[in-house]
Design a protein around this motif. Sequence first.
Motif, mmCIF file in Angstrom:
data_model
loop_
_atom_site.group_PDB
_atom_site.id
_atom_site.type_symbol
_atom_site.label_atom_id
_atom_site.label_comp_id
_atom_site.label_asym_id
_atom_site.label_seq_id
_atom_site.Cartn_x
_atom_site.Cartn_y
_atom_site.Cartn_z
ATOM 1 N N SER A 26 0.827 -1.206 0.000
ATOM 2 C CA SER A 26 0.000 0.000 0.000
ATOM 3 C C SER A 26 0.859 1.252 0.000
ATOM 4 C CB SER A 26 -0.920 -0.004 1.223
ATOM 5 O OG SER A 26 -1.720 -1.162 1.257
ATOM 6 N N LEU A 27 1.944 1.236 0.767
ATOM 7 C CA LEU A 27 2.809 2.406 0.863
ATOM 8 C C LEU A 27 3.437 2.746 -0.487
ATOM 9 C CD1 LEU A 27 4.282 4.556 2.550
ATOM 10 C CD2 LEU A 27 6.038 2.836 3.032
ATOM 11 N N TRP A 28 4.074 1.770 -1.118
ATOM 12 C CA TRP A 28 4.744 2.034 -2.385
ATOM 13 C C TRP A 28 3.759 2.311 -3.514
ATOM 14 C CZ3 TRP A 28 9.344 3.607 -1.905
ATOM 15 C CH2 TRP A 28 10.211 3.070 -0.954
ATOM 16 N N GLY B 48 2.461 -6.492 -8.794
ATOM 17 C CA GLY B 48 1.250 -6.128 -8.061
ATOM 18 C C GLY B 48 1.251 -4.686 -7.609
ATOM 19 N N MET B 49 2.410 -4.183 -7.174
ATOM 20 C CA MET B 49 2.527 -2.789 -6.722
ATOM 21 C C MET B 49 2.244 -1.826 -7.868
ATOM 22 S SD MET B 49 5.968 -0.913 -5.329
ATOM 23 C CE MET B 49 6.641 -0.899 -6.997
ATOM 24 N N LEU B 50 2.841 -2.062 -9.028
ATOM 25 C CA LEU B 50 2.623 -1.192 -10.189
ATOM 26 C C LEU B 50 1.179 -1.263 -10.662
ATOM 27 C CD1 LEU B 50 5.910 -1.895 -12.175
ATOM 28 C CD2 LEU B 50 5.319 0.185 -10.930
ATOM 29 N N THR B 51 0.613 -2.466 -10.647
ATOM 30 C CA THR B 51 -0.789 -2.623 -11.054
ATOM 31 C C THR B 51 -1.713 -1.831 -10.152
ATOM 32 O OG1 THR B 51 -0.321 -4.835 -11.911
ATOM 33 C CG2 THR B 51 -2.621 -4.305 -11.459
ATOM 34 N N LEU B 52 -1.495 -1.948 -8.849
ATOM 35 C CA LEU B 52 -2.326 -1.230 -7.884
ATOM 36 C C LEU B 52 -2.141 0.278 -8.023
ATOM 37 C CD1 LEU B 52 -4.301 -2.112 -5.675
ATOM 38 C CD2 LEU B 52 -2.429 -1.963 -4.036
ATOM 39 N N ALA B 53 -0.904 0.722 -8.274
ATOM 40 C CA ALA B 53 -0.634 2.148 -8.439
ATOM 41 C C ALA B 53 -1.350 2.705 -9.658
ATOM 42 C CB ALA B 53 0.871 2.382 -8.555
ATOM 43 N N ASP C 249 -8.130 -1.815 -0.925
ATOM 44 C CA ASP C 249 -8.104 -2.346 -2.289
ATOM 45 C C ASP C 249 -6.926 -3.279 -2.525
ATOM 46 O OD1 ASP C 249 -10.358 -0.891 -2.881
ATOM 47 O OD2 ASP C 249 -9.289 0.777 -3.803
ATOM 48 N N SER C 250 -5.883 -3.161 -1.701
ATOM 49 C CA SER C 250 -4.722 -4.034 -1.881
ATOM 50 C C SER C 250 -5.073 -5.502 -1.694
ATOM 51 C CB SER C 250 -3.610 -3.636 -0.914
ATOM 52 O OG SER C 250 -3.991 -3.892 0.432
ATOM 53 N N GLU D 1 0.005 -11.208 0.645
ATOM 54 C CA GLU D 1 -0.407 -10.161 1.581
ATOM 55 C C GLU D 1 -1.418 -10.737 2.561
ATOM 56 O OE1 GLU D 1 -3.883 -8.732 0.859
ATOM 57 O OE2 GLU D 1 -3.705 -10.698 -0.043
ATOM 58 N N LEU D 2 -2.085 -9.877 3.315
ATOM 59 C CA LEU D 2 -2.888 -10.331 4.443
ATOM 60 C C LEU D 2 -4.062 -11.217 4.022
ATOM 61 C CD1 LEU D 2 -3.335 -10.257 7.443
ATOM 62 C CD2 LEU D 2 -4.503 -8.068 7.196
ATOM 63 N N THR D 3 -4.785 -10.813 2.991
ATOM 64 C CA THR D 3 -5.931 -11.611 2.551
ATOM 65 C C THR D 3 -5.491 -12.971 2.021
ATOM 66 O OG1 THR D 3 -7.196 -9.614 2.023
ATOM 67 C CG2 THR D 3 -7.915 -11.658 0.993
ATOM 68 N N TYR D 4 -4.387 -12.990 1.285
ATOM 69 C CA TYR D 4 -3.867 -14.263 0.765
ATOM 70 C C TYR D 4 -3.509 -15.207 1.911
ATOM 71 C CZ TYR D 4 -0.796 -17.550 -1.643
ATOM 72 O OH TYR D 4 -0.204 -18.695 -2.130
ATOM 73 N N GLN D 5 -2.832 -14.676 2.921
ATOM 74 C CA GLN D 5 -2.457 -15.512 4.061
ATOM 75 C C GLN D 5 -3.694 -16.008 4.804
ATOM 76 O OE1 GLN D 5 0.395 -16.565 4.117
ATOM 77 N NE2 GLN D 5 2.039 -15.070 4.217
ATOM 78 N N GLY D 6 -4.707 -15.140 4.917
ATOM 79 C CA GLY D 6 -5.949 -15.574 5.554
ATOM 80 C C GLY D 6 -6.617 -16.696 4.781
ATOM 81 N N THR D 7 -6.601 -16.624 3.462
ATOM 82 C CA THR D 7 -7.190 -17.684 2.631
ATOM 83 C C THR D 7 -6.458 -19.003 2.834
ATOM 84 O OG1 THR D 7 -7.801 -16.030 0.972
ATOM 85 C CG2 THR D 7 -7.805 -18.320 0.273
ATOM 86 N N GLN D 8 -5.122 -18.943 2.861
ATOM 87 C CA GLN D 8 -4.344 -20.172 3.052
ATOM 88 C C GLN D 8 -4.590 -20.783 4.429
ATOM 89 O OE1 GLN D 8 -2.480 -21.460 0.415
ATOM 90 N NE2 GLN D 8 -3.589 -19.803 -0.593
ATOM 91 N N LEU D 9 -4.653 -19.944 5.450
ATOM 92 C CA LEU D 9 -4.904 -20.463 6.803
ATOM 93 C C LEU D 9 -6.300 -21.067 6.923
ATOM 94 C CD1 LEU D 9 -3.278 -17.826 9.176
ATOM 95 C CD2 LEU D 9 -2.561 -20.170 8.780
ATOM 96 N N MET D 10 -7.272 -20.405 6.321
ATOM 97 C CA MET D 10 -8.634 -20.927 6.372
ATOM 98 C C MET D 10 -8.712 -22.307 5.712
ATOM 99 S SD MET D 10 -12.065 -19.467 4.566
ATOM 100 C CE MET D 10 -11.423 -20.101 3.010
#
Length: 295
Positions: free
Chosen positions: A73-75, A166-171, A234-235, A245-254
Amino acid sequence: MFAKRRGLQLLDLLLLSLLLLAAGFVVYRITQRLNYTWNWGIIPQFLFRYDVEEDRWLANYLMHGLLTTLRLSLWAGVLALPLGLLLALARTGRILYWRLLAKTAIELLRNLPPLVIIFLFYFFLADQMIPLFKLDLAAQDAEPTTRAVLSVLFAPPGQLAAFLSGMLTLAVFESAYVAEIFRAGIESVERGQWEASQALGLTRRQSLHHVILPQAVVRVLPPLAGQMISLIKDSAIVSVISIQELTYQGTQLMASTYLTIEVWLTVAGLYFLLTFPCSWGVGLLESRLNRRREN
């Protein structure tokens, strides 16, 4: 004079009680009707883990995802701001070609589904552009100190190409919304400011730099800060392209623990920890700007 902030009223307490009752009802329905077994005790180990060999606590899956989300998000925000400003300047400029080009880019980005934009830009960048620079090879062959710095600021060498894509796409995606915010700020400056700067002999570029943009930036700070908060949320969409990122890790843990509700409530809480301080800061900024205008 500013009105004094009122304390908690009876209606506030009533609404809070209703929210607590609703939350209790949801928990009851999940526990009793769905036969769901809560297991919150396992969640902390996915935040931090104790390493016996190093004799210290280390970040685990969810914290790694949180840090990746923060870096992403920062970059992306750092890139989206100047790109959005350039689009806004082209959109409000005198040259018809640049106006049409900027408007076309902005309208396309704002009216296409974000998921489609993510896939289009990501696969183009990841398959065509990023490999040309051989960033993965350069990062892997770099000195240990350089690799450590890259891991802290961006991503580990093996994940650097995917992170940058992903960073460039989001930007690029967020720059369309940033451009519209800047455009609104530029157009909100009174026509007399342009005329006064021209009367002083300033060129259009000098007028923008010294007169128009300083006023426009102050006016758009609150919505611009709000857009940066939206950028954090949106990230989450880049999880579909396997950026950890956070959502991806949550999906894997679930998928591995089947603790659907506990995992996603924890993920929601971590996102809240990122966005709420930003929202609070935006509120303070907006109040301060309003005080200055009234004074």
